[in-house]
Every structure is written in structure tokens, then in C-alpha cells.
Design an enzyme around this catalytic site. Structure first.
Site, short mmCIF file in Angstrom:
data_model
loop_
_atom_site.label_atom_id
_atom_site.label_comp_id
_atom_site.label_asym_id
_atom_site.label_seq_id
_atom_site.Cartn_x
_atom_site.Cartn_y
_atom_site.Cartn_z
N ASP A 1 -41.18 -91.42 -77.33
CA ASP A 1 -41.01 -92.85 -77.51
C ASP A 1 -39.82 -93.07 -78.43
O ASP A 1 -39.69 -92.41 -79.46
CB ASP A 1 -42.26 -93.47 -78.16
CG ASP A 1 -43.46 -93.48 -77.22
OD1 ASP A 1 -43.25 -93.30 -76.00
OD2 ASP A 1 -44.59 -93.67 -77.72
N HIS B 1 -47.60 -87.90 -73.17
CA HIS B 1 -47.52 -87.38 -74.54
C HIS B 1 -48.46 -86.19 -74.73
O HIS B 1 -48.23 -85.33 -75.58
CB HIS B 1 -47.87 -88.48 -75.55
CG HIS B 1 -46.81 -89.54 -75.64
ND1 HIS B 1 -45.67 -89.40 -76.41
CD2 HIS B 1 -46.71 -90.76 -75.05
CE1 HIS B 1 -44.92 -90.50 -76.29
NE2 HIS B 1 -45.52 -91.33 -75.47
N HIS C 1 -40.98 -100.35 -77.86
CA HIS C 1 -40.38 -99.01 -77.76
C HIS C 1 -40.02 -98.72 -76.31
O HIS C 1 -40.50 -99.40 -75.40
CB HIS C 1 -41.33 -97.93 -78.31
CG HIS C 1 -42.57 -97.70 -77.47
ND1 HIS C 1 -43.66 -98.54 -77.51
CD2 HIS C 1 -42.87 -96.73 -76.58
CE1 HIS C 1 -44.60 -98.08 -76.69
NE2 HIS C 1 -44.14 -96.99 -76.10
ZN LIG Z 1 -44.85 -93.15 -74.87
#
Ligand SMILES: [Zn+2]
Length: 245
Positions: free
Chosen positions: A193, A186, A227
Site C-alpha cells: 500500500d 497482503h 492509499h
Molecule cells: Zn493493500
């Protein structure tokens, strides 16, 4: 009399063909937006910035487990990806990027070059800028764009139902705040996600294998039961044991 009729018919066909070509050209211009317009047909052997732009948009069509290089050289992998894209949208799968392919791409992109179903803000929900991560702001933003085109391909393959992005680019400050891993993708802007609904997290994790994601973490992988995480790290790492991956 017969010959004259034929001549008239030929003339009529020529006029109609011309009119049709004119209509196509106008439609193409109308769809070309503030983002990018291709000015030539591209096929195997082509190279240049226009090939790079095409490759970014074909990033979601590399084939199972593969990643399409964004290098400006139209080789066999780009040709195969283009054929998959053309098939996915009902175009003649000839591996040549001409007006029909470009018009479809124009219809799929917004003025800022993002695919129509995803946005920069969606991929940057933690910050207000693209700075503060592990790469420059421009690199992070470019990485996010590549991710979005992969997601667009995945969305289409899953029946054109929405895909929800719950986290994208993070600065170091954001990443710490949400408890992200210290080396999280990220921080590079290339991770997304995804939340469940309408597709299950396992459906998303499995489908992602076809769309150019080297990193896939989902249910069964520590911290990923709520997720599915996708990214394009340097080497393949897929783990979602609850999904059989
Ligand atoms: Zn992630």
C-alpha cells in the site's frame, strides 16, 4: 621514426586499455556486495540461476500491462525488459547484460538484495517475521523482494522522488487487526500500500501500470481513497475510478 611512434602509441593505448579494464574490474568487485555477483555476460538464450537473479531486478521493466516471468530463461521479454532498464539509466540499450548493466545493478542493491530505496522492514511493518500468512515465510519474503524491485523501477520513472509504503506483508492476525480483506494479497507478501506525497495516489496508480503490477486499487475503489494498493495477483485487475482507471 614514424613507425616507432606508431608502435609506441599502440603500446601506450594497450597499457591504458589494460589499466582502464583493471579499473572497471575493481569497481565492479567493489560494488558487488553481500547480495549477489554475476560471473558471466547474459543475453538471449542464456538460462540459469543468474538469469533468475537478473529477472527479479528487471521485474519493474516489463512494459505496460505486462509481467516479466521469473523463470531463469532469458527470452525476448527479458531482453526487452533489460533494454528498458538500460535506457532508464542511460546505458547502451543493447539487451545484453554485461559489466555496465551489472555495475548499475550493484549500485542499486543493498547487501540483503533489496533495492537501495526499499527495505524488508518497510514491507513488513505489522509483523516481526514473515510467517503466519497464506504462504511460507520464505515465499512471502521472496514475493516482497519482487515487489520492492518493481517499486524501485517506479520510483526512478517518477523522477527519483520517495515512495512511501504504508503496509506490506501481513500475517492472518495482522490482516484481521487492520480490517484487510479475507483473501488479501497482503497475506502473500506481494502487496504494497502506498501513501500520497510527493506523488498523488492517482499518479502512483497510473504509473504502476508500467511496472509489473497485476493488481492496482486506488481512489474510487471501495476502501482505497487514502492509499493506492499494488500487488501481483494471478490475473489483471485494475480499479481506481477517480483516476480514470
Ligand atoms: Zn493493500
Amino acid at each position: 621514426m614514424y613507425r616507432r611512434t606508431v608502435r609506441l602509441l599502440v603500446a601506450l593505448v594497450m597499457v591504458m586499455t589494460g589499466a582502464w579494464a583493471g579499473t572497471l574490474a575493481t569497481a565492479g568487485t567493489a560494488h558487488a556486495d553481500g547480495c549477489y555477483t554475476w560471473n558471466r555476460t547474459l543475453s538471449r538464450g542464456s538460462s540459469g540461476a543468474d538469469v533468475t537473479q537478473l529477472q527479479i531486478r528487471l521485474g519493474g521493466y516489463p512494459g505496460y500491462g505486462a509481467v516479466l516471468a521469473v523463470d531463469g530463461d532469458f527470452g525476448p521479454a527479458t531482453e526487452a525488459a533489460l533494454k528498458r532498464f538500460q535506457s532508464a539509466y542511460g546505458l547502451a540499450a543493447d539487451g545484453v547484460a554485461g559489466p555496465n548493466t551489472f555495475n548499475k545493478l550493484y549500485a542499486l542493491q543493498d547487501d540483503d538484495c533489496t533495492p537501495i530505496h526499499f527495505s524488508y522492514s518497510e514491507l513488513n511493518d505489522c509483523n516481526t517475521t514473515w510467517s503466519g500468512g497464506a504462504v511460507s515465510a520464505s515465499t512471502a519474503k521472496a514475493n516482497a523482494l519482487r515487489t520492492m524491485w518493481k517499486l524501485e523501477a517506479m520510483r526512478h520513472a517518477l523522477g527519483d522522488q520517495p515512495i512511501t509504503v504504508t503496509s506490506g506483508f501481513r500475517s492472518y492476525a495482522c490482516n484481521s487487526a487492520v480490517g484487510g480483506a479475507g483473501n488479501s494479497r497482503h497475506l502473500y507478501g506481494d502487496a504494497a500500500d502506498l501513501g500520497a506525497g510527493p506523488h498523488s495516489l492517482c499518479t502512483l496508480a497510473k504509473q504502476a501500470r508500467n511496472h509489473g503490477f497485476r493488481g492496482i486499487l486506488g481512489p474510487g475503489y471501495p476502501g482505497h481513497n487514502d492509499h493506492t494498493h499494488l500487488d501481483h495477483r494471478d490475473s489483471q485487475f485494475w480499479s481506481a475510478s477517480s483516476c480514470g482507471i
